[in-house]
Design an enzyme around this catalytic site. Sequence first.
Site, PDB file in Angstrom:
ATOM      1  N   ASP A 233      21.375  18.658   9.941  1.00 62.25           N
ATOM      2  CA  ASP A 233      20.713  17.474   9.382  1.00 62.25           C
ATOM      3  C   ASP A 233      20.497  17.591   7.882  1.00 62.25           C
ATOM      4  OD1 ASP A 233      19.468  14.912   9.742  1.00 62.25           O
ATOM      5  OD2 ASP A 233      17.507  15.867   9.545  1.00 62.25           O
ATOM      6  N   SER A 255      16.515   9.486   9.193  1.00 60.87           N
ATOM      7  CA  SER A 255      17.453   9.506  10.315  1.00 60.87           C
ATOM      8  C   SER A 255      16.952   8.590  11.427  1.00 60.87           C
ATOM      9  CB  SER A 255      17.598  10.930  10.861  1.00 60.87           C
ATOM     10  OG  SER A 255      17.959  11.829   9.843  1.00 60.87           O
ATOM     11  N   GLN A 305      25.597  10.833  12.839  1.00 58.29           N
ATOM     12  CA  GLN A 305      24.230  10.374  12.615  1.00 58.29           C
ATOM     13  C   GLN A 305      24.255   8.997  11.976  1.00 58.29           C
ATOM     14  OE1 GLN A 305      21.147  11.720   9.351  1.00 58.29           O
ATOM     15  NE2 GLN A 305      20.977  13.165  11.055  1.00 58.29           N
TER      16      GLN A 305
END
Length: 320
Positions: A233, A255, A305
């Site tokens: 991430d 996110s 993502q």
Amino acid sequence: MSIPQAPEDGQDGGDRDDPSRDLRSVLVTSVLSLEPLDEDLFRGRHYWVPTSQRLFGGQIVGQALVAAAKSVSEDVHVHSLHCYFVRAGDPKVPVLYQVERTRTGASFSVRSVKAVQHGKPIFIFQASFQKLQPSPVQHQFSMPTVPSPEELLDHEALINQYLRDPSLQEKYRVGLNRIAAQEVPIEIKLVNPPTLKQFRRMEPKQMFWVRARGHIGEGDIKMHCCVAAYISDYAFLGTALLPHQWKYKVHFIASLDHSMWFHAPFRADHWMLYECESPWAGGSRGLVHGRLWRQDGVLAVSCAQEGVIRVKPRVSESKL
């Protein structure tokens, strides 16, 4: 606090395989070390909080995978995970992880995890685990040809190089100093870092070598997957901003969801190439895809993502 210099080592990890030389990775001893409260109930604490003062999404994904992995047998390993971030995490209080044993099958097992703060879910997560099943059906893309990590500047040295450039505008100098002051538990070496002139002509693509700080060792394959979940991430959604950062400043970025697929064994404390690209952005959202490659060219992990991106136009600076 400054970002420590990366230790020198060889392609195969070198002295990192000697735990007497290197400190145990803080990702294992602190970030991903959960406190058991009851069966399938754990408490996680925080090590690094971004400047946004919201919990780092990679930490929540990694901790949720740790919790899920504790509920499966030793002979199964995660092959995929999918999750949604539903509320901002509060860095002032711990996170509770509630595991549901959704299904335990002969080949595949599914676990669901809910992360809770202040009595409300902030994150929902599902992971699928599989027993090893060899197959003759195999293929993968080829790893990009890039300089080795030993040939590249570490993150701190690269930032210092930018800061020494007299043409660097003050607003960017402040941002770079803020980044340099953060001590994160991973090491990064950017491939083909842009010059200041190239910032206006960037594509939504980037590649960097990444690894966990400190020693993890061969040990538990599950733990390396949890560390990779944390790493995956970092700077990922920012890929979608690369063509636009010179024209807009970020008002809000977070996110929305995150997915990972695990293909081959790897060491998260050895250098891996993170290849990131954003095929689309619009509607105040951005989509990013990523691949984590081992140094020997094996595709270890794939990621995807989507996140919310809200920006404001940059105010032109007077030339007077």
